[in-house]
Design a protein around this motif. Structure first.
Motif, short mmCIF file in Angstrom:
data_model
loop_
_atom_site.label_atom_id
_atom_site.label_comp_id
_atom_site.label_asym_id
_atom_site.label_seq_id
_atom_site.Cartn_x
_atom_site.Cartn_y
_atom_site.Cartn_z
N TYR A 1 26.16 37.59 51.68
CA TYR A 1 25.52 38.90 51.66
C TYR A 1 25.14 39.24 53.09
CZ TYR A 1 22.22 42.62 50.55
OH TYR A 1 21.57 43.83 50.49
N GLU A 2 25.75 40.28 53.61
CA GLU A 2 25.49 40.74 54.98
C GLU A 2 25.15 42.23 54.90
OE1 GLU A 2 25.87 38.55 57.56
OE2 GLU A 2 26.82 36.98 56.37
N ASN A 3 23.93 42.59 55.20
CA ASN A 3 23.54 43.99 55.14
C ASN A 3 22.75 44.34 56.39
OD1 ASN A 3 23.19 46.60 54.15
ND2 ASN A 3 22.52 45.92 52.13
N LEU A 4 22.76 45.59 56.73
CA LEU A 4 21.97 46.10 57.86
C LEU A 4 20.83 46.93 57.31
CD1 LEU A 4 24.90 47.20 60.20
CD2 LEU A 4 23.55 45.09 60.31
N TYR A 5 19.69 46.84 57.97
CA TYR A 5 18.48 47.52 57.51
C TYR A 5 17.87 48.31 58.66
CZ TYR A 5 18.72 44.07 53.76
OH TYR A 5 19.13 43.29 52.71
N HIS A 6 17.17 49.36 58.28
CA HIS A 6 16.33 50.09 59.22
C HIS A 6 15.02 50.35 58.50
CE1 HIS A 6 14.52 53.42 61.42
NE2 HIS A 6 15.12 52.91 62.45
N SER A 7 13.93 49.92 59.08
CA SER A 7 12.62 50.10 58.47
C SER A 7 11.66 50.74 59.46
CB SER A 7 12.03 48.75 58.03
OG SER A 7 12.82 48.17 57.03
N VAL A 8 10.81 51.58 58.94
CA VAL A 8 9.69 52.13 59.70
C VAL A 8 8.44 51.54 59.08
CG1 VAL A 8 8.45 54.19 60.42
CG2 VAL A 8 10.96 54.24 60.24
N ILE A 9 7.70 50.79 59.88
CA ILE A 9 6.55 50.04 59.40
C ILE A 9 5.30 50.60 60.06
CG2 ILE A 9 5.49 47.75 59.29
CD1 ILE A 9 8.40 46.63 59.48
N THR A 10 4.31 50.91 59.22
CA THR A 10 3.04 51.45 59.71
C THR A 10 1.95 50.41 59.55
OG1 THR A 10 3.74 53.66 59.01
CG2 THR A 10 1.40 53.36 59.48
N PHE A 11 1.12 50.29 60.58
CA PHE A 11 0.04 49.30 60.59
C PHE A 11 -1.32 49.98 60.52
CE2 PHE A 11 3.56 47.04 62.39
CZ PHE A 11 3.40 45.76 61.91
N ARG A 12 -2.25 49.27 59.90
CA ARG A 12 -3.65 49.64 59.94
C ARG A 12 -4.44 48.35 60.03
NH1 ARG A 12 -5.35 52.29 54.94
NH2 ARG A 12 -3.92 53.92 55.59
N ASP A 13 -5.32 48.28 61.02
CA ASP A 13 -6.17 47.09 61.21
C ASP A 13 -5.36 45.81 61.32
OD1 ASP A 13 -8.41 48.80 60.99
OD2 ASP A 13 -8.42 48.57 58.81
N GLY A 14 -4.19 45.89 61.98
CA GLY A 14 -3.39 44.70 62.24
C GLY A 14 -2.55 44.20 61.07
N LYS A 15 -2.49 44.99 59.99
CA LYS A 15 -1.68 44.61 58.83
C LYS A 15 -0.77 45.76 58.41
CE LYS A 15 -4.37 40.97 56.71
NZ LYS A 15 -4.78 40.42 55.42
N ILE A 16 0.28 45.42 57.70
CA ILE A 16 1.25 46.42 57.24
C ILE A 16 0.63 47.22 56.10
CG2 ILE A 16 3.49 46.74 56.13
CD1 ILE A 16 4.35 44.08 57.53
N VAL A 17 0.64 48.56 56.26
CA VAL A 17 0.08 49.44 55.23
C VAL A 17 1.14 50.33 54.59
CG1 VAL A 17 -0.58 51.34 56.78
CG2 VAL A 17 -1.88 50.93 54.69
N ALA A 18 2.27 50.54 55.27
CA ALA A 18 3.34 51.36 54.71
C ALA A 18 4.67 50.95 55.31
CB ALA A 18 3.08 52.84 54.97
N VAL A 19 5.72 51.01 54.48
CA VAL A 19 7.07 50.70 54.93
C VAL A 19 8.03 51.67 54.25
CG1 VAL A 19 8.93 48.98 54.97
CG2 VAL A 19 6.55 48.25 55.24
N LYS A 20 9.00 52.15 55.03
CA LYS A 20 10.15 52.87 54.51
C LYS A 20 11.37 52.08 54.93
CE LYS A 20 9.53 57.47 53.62
NZ LYS A 20 9.73 58.87 53.93
N GLU A 21 12.11 51.55 53.95
CA GLU A 21 13.21 50.63 54.21
C GLU A 21 14.53 51.24 53.75
OE1 GLU A 21 13.20 46.12 53.27
OE2 GLU A 21 13.91 47.14 51.47
#
Length: 135
Positions: A99-119
């Motif tokens: 399984y070989e796939n390419l990804y693009h994610s936009v990751i949003t942080f709040r207080d040093g932790k991940i709060v939102a992701v669009k994958e």
């Protein structure tokens, strides 16, 4: 300074996933996370997931890839509280299919932790290999 820290956190998160340290990766996610993954009704791990739903989906992915899923960042761009990351994914299914796939994610942080992701990823390819069992 926060921009560089967020980039390091993204690298650390995907390093933990790649080492199959899911507990460590999950510790980097806020309780109120909204994790969205492309794929609609064709992929069981698609749509918006809260923290517990995301953990359940990742554990299901672990059953598909018993040796783990390697996600290697190939590019990072950061601004404010967001990091855009390109990833190269590699795994072998339980049936022995590559399984070989390419990804693009936009990751949003709040207080040093991940709060939102669009994958985003090749959802047709994922369906063919993971759901239909082909290739």
């Amino acid at each position: 300074m926060a921009i560089q820290m967020n980039k390091r956190l993204v690298e650390e998160f995907f390093a933990r996933v790649s080492k199959n340290d899911l507990a460590g990766a999950f510790a980097m996610i806020r309780d109120d996370v909204a994790w969205w993954s492309a794929g609609g009704e064709h992929l069981p791990f698609s749509g918006v997931k809260n923290r517990s739903e995301f953990i359940e989906a990742m554990n299901a992915v672990g059953a598909i890839f018993p040796k783990g899923l390697k996600l290697v960042p190939t590019g990072l761009v950061a601004e404010d509280d967001r990091v855009a990351v390109e990833l190269a994914g590699h795994a072998v299914t339980a049936e022995g299919r590559n399984y070989e796939n390419l990804y693009h994610s936009v990751i949003t942080f709040r207080d040093g932790k991940i709060v939102a992701v669009k994958e985003y990823h090749d959802t047709l390819y994922a369906k063919i290999v993971l759901v239909d069992g082909q290739r």
